[in-house]
Design a protein around this motif. Structure first.
Motif, PDB file in Angstrom:
ATOM      1  N   LEU A  48      -0.934  15.767   3.242  1.00  0.00           N
ATOM      2  CA  LEU A  48      -1.699  14.560   2.919  1.00  0.00           C
ATOM      3  C   LEU A  48      -0.801  13.335   2.795  1.00  0.00           C
ATOM      4  N   PHE A  49       0.196  13.408   1.918  1.00  0.00           N
ATOM      5  CA  PHE A  49       0.982  12.224   1.618  1.00  0.00           C
ATOM      6  C   PHE A  49       1.960  11.858   2.734  1.00  0.00           C
ATOM      7  N   ALA A  50       2.482  12.844   3.447  1.00  0.00           N
ATOM      8  CA  ALA A  50       3.361  12.533   4.584  1.00  0.00           C
ATOM      9  C   ALA A  50       2.566  11.872   5.707  1.00  0.00           C
ATOM     10  N   ALA A  51       1.365  12.380   5.968  1.00  0.00           N
ATOM     11  CA  ALA A  51       0.532  11.772   7.014  1.00  0.00           C
ATOM     12  C   ALA A  51       0.193  10.333   6.661  1.00  0.00           C
ATOM     13  N   LEU A  52      -0.176  10.088   5.414  1.00  0.00           N
ATOM     14  CA  LEU A  52      -0.517   8.726   5.001  1.00  0.00           C
ATOM     15  C   LEU A  52       0.712   7.815   4.996  1.00  0.00           C
ATOM     16  N   LEU A  53       1.874   8.358   4.636  1.00  0.00           N
ATOM     17  CA  LEU A  53       3.097   7.567   4.663  1.00  0.00           C
ATOM     18  C   LEU A  53       3.451   7.158   6.090  1.00  0.00           C
ATOM     19  N   VAL A  54       3.443   8.105   7.002  1.00  0.00           N
ATOM     20  CA  VAL A  54       3.774   7.792   8.400  1.00  0.00           C
ATOM     21  C   VAL A  54       2.771   6.799   8.969  1.00  0.00           C
ATOM     22  N   TRP A  55       1.476   7.029   8.716  1.00  0.00           N
ATOM     23  CA  TRP A  55       0.453   6.102   9.201  1.00  0.00           C
ATOM     24  C   TRP A  55       0.664   4.698   8.630  1.00  0.00           C
ATOM     25  N   ALA A  56       0.908   4.605   7.331  1.00  0.00           N
ATOM     26  CA  ALA A  56       1.085   3.293   6.694  1.00  0.00           C
ATOM     27  C   ALA A  56       2.286   2.556   7.275  1.00  0.00           C
ATOM     28  N   LEU A  57       3.385   3.262   7.505  1.00  0.00           N
ATOM     29  CA  LEU A  57       4.573   2.612   8.067  1.00  0.00           C
ATOM     30  C   LEU A  57       4.333   2.143   9.506  1.00  0.00           C
ATOM     31  N   LEU A  58       3.650   2.960  10.304  1.00  0.00           N
ATOM     32  CA  LEU A  58       3.342   2.553  11.682  1.00  0.00           C
ATOM     33  C   LEU A  58       2.357   1.391  11.711  1.00  0.00           C
ATOM     34  N   LYS A  59       1.355   1.435  10.849  1.00  0.00           N
ATOM     35  CA  LYS A  59       0.381   0.336  10.788  1.00  0.00           C
ATOM     36  C   LYS A  59       1.038  -0.934  10.270  1.00  0.00           C
ATOM     37  N   LEU A  60       1.926  -0.806   9.313  1.00  0.00           N
ATOM     38  CA  LEU A  60       2.665  -1.952   8.798  1.00  0.00           C
ATOM     39  C   LEU A  60       3.463  -2.612   9.917  1.00  0.00           C
ATOM     40  N   ARG A  61       4.127  -1.801  10.704  1.00  0.00           N
ATOM     41  CA  ARG A  61       4.903  -2.329  11.835  1.00  0.00           C
ATOM     42  C   ARG A  61       3.993  -3.061  12.827  1.00  0.00           C
ATOM     43  N   ALA A  62       2.857  -2.460  13.156  1.00  0.00           N
ATOM     44  CA  ALA A  62       1.921  -3.078  14.099  1.00  0.00           C
ATOM     45  C   ALA A  62       1.330  -4.368  13.531  1.00  0.00           C
ATOM     46  N   ASP A  63       0.977  -4.365  12.249  1.00  0.00           N
ATOM     47  CA  ASP A  63       0.404  -5.559  11.624  1.00  0.00           C
ATOM     48  C   ASP A  63       1.421  -6.694  11.571  1.00  0.00           C
ATOM     49  N   ARG A  64       2.659  -6.365  11.264  1.00  0.00           N
ATOM     50  CA  ARG A  64       3.698  -7.409  11.230  1.00  0.00           C
ATOM     51  C   ARG A  64       3.942  -7.982  12.621  1.00  0.00           C
ATOM     52  N   ARG A  65       3.918  -7.128  13.648  1.00  0.00           N
ATOM     53  CA  ARG A  65       4.086  -7.607  15.022  1.00  0.00           C
ATOM     54  C   ARG A  65       2.923  -8.530  15.396  1.00  0.00           C
ATOM     55  N   ARG A  66       1.702  -8.133  15.043  1.00  0.00           N
ATOM     56  CA  ARG A  66       0.530  -8.971  15.322  1.00  0.00           C
ATOM     57  C   ARG A  66       0.647 -10.319  14.615  1.00  0.00           C
ATOM     58  N   ASP A  67       1.100 -10.312  13.365  1.00  0.00           N
ATOM     59  CA  ASP A  67       1.288 -11.562  12.622  1.00  0.00           C
ATOM     60  C   ASP A  67       2.326 -12.457  13.298  1.00  0.00           C
ATOM     61  N   ARG A  68       3.442 -11.856  13.731  1.00  0.00           N
ATOM     62  CA  ARG A  68       4.485 -12.645  14.412  1.00  0.00           C
ATOM     63  C   ARG A  68       3.949 -13.270  15.699  1.00  0.00           C
ATOM     64  N   GLU A  69       3.238 -12.476  16.479  1.00  0.00           N
ATOM     65  CA  GLU A  69       2.696 -12.973  17.745  1.00  0.00           C
ATOM     66  C   GLU A  69       1.668 -14.076  17.519  1.00  0.00           C
ATOM     67  N   ALA A  70       0.919 -13.989  16.436  1.00  0.00           N
ATOM     68  CA  ALA A  70      -0.093 -15.001  16.129  1.00  0.00           C
ATOM     69  C   ALA A  70       0.484 -16.186  15.358  1.00  0.00           C
ATOM     70  N   GLY A  71       1.761 -16.091  14.970  1.00  0.00           N
ATOM     71  CA  GLY A  71       2.394 -17.172  14.216  1.00  0.00           C
ATOM     72  C   GLY A  71       1.854 -17.332  12.804  1.00  0.00           C
ATOM     73  N   VAL A  72       1.442 -16.227  12.213  1.00  0.00           N
ATOM     74  CA  VAL A  72       0.879 -16.270  10.856  1.00  0.00           C
ATOM     75  C   VAL A  72       1.964 -16.651   9.854  1.00  0.00           C
ATOM     76  N   VAL A  73       1.638 -17.629   9.013  1.00  0.00           N
ATOM     77  CA  VAL A  73       2.520 -18.030   7.917  1.00  0.00           C
ATOM     78  C   VAL A  73       1.701 -17.926   6.639  1.00  0.00           C
ATOM     79  N   TYR A  74       2.201 -17.153   5.698  1.00  0.00           N
ATOM     80  CA  TYR A  74       1.469 -16.970   4.453  1.00  0.00           C
ATOM     81  C   TYR A  74       1.749 -18.123   3.500  1.00  0.00           C
TER      82      TYR A  74
END
Length: 192
Positions: A129-155
């Motif tokens: 359970l926790f390893a699957a969620l950890l791997v998923w969260a890290l991969l999704k985090l990477r994808a979300d950060r890439r999407r933010d960079r490409e969109a020029g998101v500034v918080y």
């Protein structure tokens, strides 16, 4: 264990569509409309979550020990999950320094929460359970950060008042979950 794995597969697949199949997602939204998409997403997410909870509960009846965590690890896990709760709350309250620094504090919080639970749980079903969620969260985090960079998101810039609000709400939520809801919902009282 099969029900747990099926639930994880459904839940993770639903929450990864935007990262791995954004054009398909957009086509479905255009075809059926946003309300229908949200209904589909919610239905399958809840189905996956139901299977995860049910499968985990069934697997707990016949645990397969893999390793024995040190007794003090529960305190490390408690500290890390408290920080994770603060990160998750930071994602919901605009104008805080945590969100500006992390960009995606929700996924950072999920990853930290899963990692913390891996430290304190040594059974096969917990590791799955926790390893699957950890791997998923890290991969999704990477994808979300890439999407933010490409969109020029500034918080937005953060304020100390918003930071304090995030920390207070996060710690209250953690306290309620750690001392009351965790035992009621999961059947384990991690802090006694």
């Amino acid at each position: 264990m099969a029900l747990l794995v099926l639930g994880l597969a459904i839940f993770i697949a639903m929450h990864s569509i935007r990262a791995v199949a954004a054009p398909w997602r957009e086509a479905q939204i255009e075809r059926f409309g946003m309300p229908a998409w949200r209904g589909f997403f919610a239905l399958f997410s809840l189905l996956g979550l139901f299977f995860i909870v049910r499968g985990y509960g069934l697997a707990r009846r016949y645990p397969v020990p893999i390793w024995l965590p040190p007794s003090g690890m529960v305190h490390v896990t408690a500290l890390l999950t408290a920080i994770a709760f603060v990160m998750i709350v930071a994602a919901c309250i605009p104008g805080n320094h945590i969100k500006r620094a992390l960009g995606q504090p929700f996924m950072c919080g999920v990853a930290l929460w899963a990692f913390a639970h891996l430290l304190a749980n040594g059974t096969l079903h917990a590791i799955v359970l926790f390893a699957a969620l950890l791997v998923w969260a890290l991969l999704k985090l990477r994808a979300d950060r890439r999407r933010d960079r490409e969109a020029g998101v500034v918080y937005a810039q953060g304020t100390l008042a918003r930071d304090a609000l995030v920390v207070v709400i996060g710690l209250i939520a953690w306290d309620l979950f750690a001392f009351w809801l965790h035992g009621m919902l999961i059947g384990v009282h991690p802090l006694g």
